[in-house]
Write a protein that holds these residues in place. Structure first.
Motif, PDB file in Angstrom:
ATOM      1  N   VAL A 169      73.490  27.138  23.964  1.00  0.00           N
ATOM      2  CA  VAL A 169      72.760  25.862  23.976  1.00  0.00           C
ATOM      3  C   VAL A 169      71.328  25.993  23.216  1.00  0.00           C
ATOM      4  CG1 VAL A 169      71.908  23.960  25.228  1.00  0.00           C
ATOM      5  CG2 VAL A 169      73.958  25.084  25.962  1.00  0.00           C
ATOM      6  N   GLN A 170      71.031  25.025  22.343  1.00  0.00           N
ATOM      7  CA  GLN A 170      69.878  25.048  21.801  1.00  0.00           C
ATOM      8  C   GLN A 170      68.922  24.201  22.499  1.00  0.00           C
ATOM      9  OE1 GLN A 170      68.150  26.735  19.045  1.00  0.00           O
ATOM     10  NE2 GLN A 170      66.309  25.742  19.824  1.00  0.00           N
ATOM     11  N   PRO A 171      67.764  24.570  23.133  1.00  0.00           N
ATOM     12  CA  PRO A 171      67.029  23.907  23.885  1.00  0.00           C
ATOM     13  C   PRO A 171      66.205  22.958  22.844  1.00  0.00           C
ATOM     14  CG  PRO A 171      66.866  26.066  24.818  1.00  0.00           C
ATOM     15  CD  PRO A 171      67.620  26.026  23.520  1.00  0.00           C
ATOM     16  N   ILE A 172      65.682  21.879  23.329  1.00  0.00           N
ATOM     17  CA  ILE A 172      64.542  21.142  22.600  1.00  0.00           C
ATOM     18  C   ILE A 172      63.582  22.165  22.262  1.00  0.00           C
ATOM     19  CG2 ILE A 172      62.889  19.511  22.669  1.00  0.00           C
ATOM     20  CD1 ILE A 172      64.823  17.815  24.401  1.00  0.00           C
ATOM     21  N   LEU A 224      58.206  31.394  23.986  1.00  0.00           N
ATOM     22  CA  LEU A 224      57.023  31.053  24.577  1.00  0.00           C
ATOM     23  C   LEU A 224      56.596  29.549  24.497  1.00  0.00           C
ATOM     24  CD1 LEU A 224      56.963  34.197  24.143  1.00  0.00           C
ATOM     25  CD2 LEU A 224      55.112  34.237  25.942  1.00  0.00           C
ATOM     26  N   GLY A 225      56.370  28.786  25.558  1.00  0.00           N
ATOM     27  CA  GLY A 225      56.004  27.446  25.345  1.00  0.00           C
ATOM     28  C   GLY A 225      56.944  26.249  25.731  1.00  0.00           C
ATOM     29  N   PRO A 226      56.568  24.982  25.471  1.00  0.00           N
ATOM     30  CA  PRO A 226      57.432  24.073  25.973  1.00  0.00           C
ATOM     31  C   PRO A 226      58.908  23.988  26.035  1.00  0.00           C
ATOM     32  CG  PRO A 226      55.838  22.961  24.424  1.00  0.00           C
ATOM     33  CD  PRO A 226      55.948  24.852  24.275  1.00  0.00           C
ATOM     34  N   GLN A 227      59.579  24.900  25.053  1.00  0.00           N
ATOM     35  CA  GLN A 227      60.779  25.128  25.091  1.00  0.00           C
ATOM     36  C   GLN A 227      61.382  25.786  26.539  1.00  0.00           C
ATOM     37  OE1 GLN A 227      62.675  27.794  22.519  1.00  0.00           O
ATOM     38  NE2 GLN A 227      63.975  26.388  21.813  1.00  0.00           N
ATOM     39  N   ILE A 228      60.413  26.331  27.521  1.00  0.00           N
ATOM     40  CA  ILE A 228      60.943  26.967  28.507  1.00  0.00           C
ATOM     41  C   ILE A 228      61.349  25.836  29.474  1.00  0.00           C
ATOM     42  CG2 ILE A 228      60.124  28.226  30.750  1.00  0.00           C
ATOM     43  CD1 ILE A 228      57.934  29.422  28.901  1.00  0.00           C
ATOM     44  N   LYS A 229      60.830  24.637  29.591  1.00  0.00           N
ATOM     45  CA  LYS A 229      61.224  23.621  30.320  1.00  0.00           C
ATOM     46  C   LYS A 229      62.950  23.229  29.992  1.00  0.00           C
ATOM     47  CE  LYS A 229      60.493  18.656  30.936  1.00  0.00           C
ATOM     48  NZ  LYS A 229      59.405  17.247  30.734  1.00  0.00           N
TER      49      LYS A 229
END
Length: 330
Positions: free
Chosen positions: A7-10, A72-77
């Motif tokens: 799965v590719q996250p946003i 690292l960054g917003p993609q974690i969420k």
């Protein structure tokens, strides 16, 4: 039925500013070995607005695992959202890869939604992990992972860096490539990796930590061959080289430039250092321009010599001015 779900996250801003999202190249590379033996399905949160329904359907088929990648960054969420959903809907194990987990390792593997964490190069590690899970064999024999056993975090021996030339071409066919061609200079552009790592020591970068300042590159011949294949198969007219520093070896770089010349391909480079450009003579820059190179991305980082020294950038403000003057003539 897919054996492995990726799965590719946003991503966030880096994709939002483009006319189309970047191709999920990290997952494509992660699948390059495992897809030769197992069926792989890639789900993309950015493309599939009903990704939960898609993933739920696949989970009912009892795949070996679900893998995600994360910077690292917003993609974690969003990556955690995927793993949480998997845990709520199934007993399928989750696998985490990418720079975040390789940098903040314990913080990542301690998360209750993550079962396995791949450190560094993932191509062989992921294949061996999938095989071990499927066969029920010991995980301890898979190098390059962190995992939990009876609530305790364990890790195996680190995996040595891969020679990129020893592995198959990335399986772009696992996605609908036409959905991932953002426009650069008016041309549909595909992402491609020609090298991995960087020899420099910038303290703000993940590279010294993960790649240990080692630079590994495809041969010039392989780079040219892959560009030709992408052009023939998908009709691409532009390539974005995602390398952190593509021009460490200027002899290799020149071979690539000469190979791209005449292919009617525009190309841009994500990573190149100021010191590298300053080492290029005018003939080299002429070759770059004639071959279709449209952009070199340079990081100045700071206008303070004190800060540049502190972050081990390896240049001074005078170099930043000099490289701008040099390229402004083009």
């Amino acid at each position: 039925m897919a054996d492995v779900i990726l799965v590719q996250p946003i991503v966030g801003l880096l994709d939002n500013i483009k006319s189309a999202p970047a191709i999920p190249l990290s997952l494509i590379h992660a699948a390059s070995v495992v897809c030769r033996e197992y069926e792989v399905k890639i789900i993309d949160q950015r493309i599939d607005l009903h990704w939960k329904d898609t993933l739920k359907t696949e989970l009912k088929k009892n795949p070996v695992c679900v893998g995600v990648t994360c910077m690292l960054g917003p993609q974690i969420k969003y990556a955690l959202e995927v793993c949480k959903f998997v845990k709520e809907e199934s007993n399928v194990p989750t696998v985490w890869g990418g720079p975040h987990g390789s940098t903040l390792t314990l913080q990542t593997i301690e998360n209750k939604y993550i079962d396995y964490l791949i450190i560094g190069d993932g191509e062989i590690t992921f294949y061996e992990l999938v095989k071990a899970i499927r066969q029920g064999s010991t995980i301890e024999n898979v190098n390059g992972i962190y995992y939990k056993k009876n609530g305790e975090v364990k890790n195996t021996h680190p995996r040595e860096f891969l020679d990129l030339n020893d592995y198959p071409d990335p399986p772009y066919h696992l996605v609908d490539v036409k959905k991932y061609l953002p426009l650069r200079f008016g041309k549909p552009t595909i992402d491609m990796e020609s090298s991995r790592g960087c020899p420099f020591a910038c303290t703000f970068c993940y590279n010294p930590y993960i790649n240990k300042r080692k630079w590994r590159a495809l041969t010039a011949g392989k780079v040219i061959s892959r560009v030709k294949n992408l052009k023939e198969k998908y009709g691409i007219k532009s390539v974005w080289f995602i390398d952190d520093e593509m021009f460490v070896d200027l002899k290799r770089a020149k071979e690539i430039i000469l190979g791209l010349n005449g292919m009617n391909i525009k190309w841009t480079v994500q990573g190149i250092t100021i010191r590298t450009v300053l080492s290029m003579d005018e003939d080299f820059l002429d070759l770059l321009e004639k071959s279709g190179c449209k952009q070199l991305n340079l990081g100045a980082e700071s206008g303070s010599d004190r800060i540049l020294k502190m972050i081990k950038k390896g240049v001074v403000t005078g170099d930043v001015l000099a490289v701008n003057e040099k390229l402004s003539k083009r």
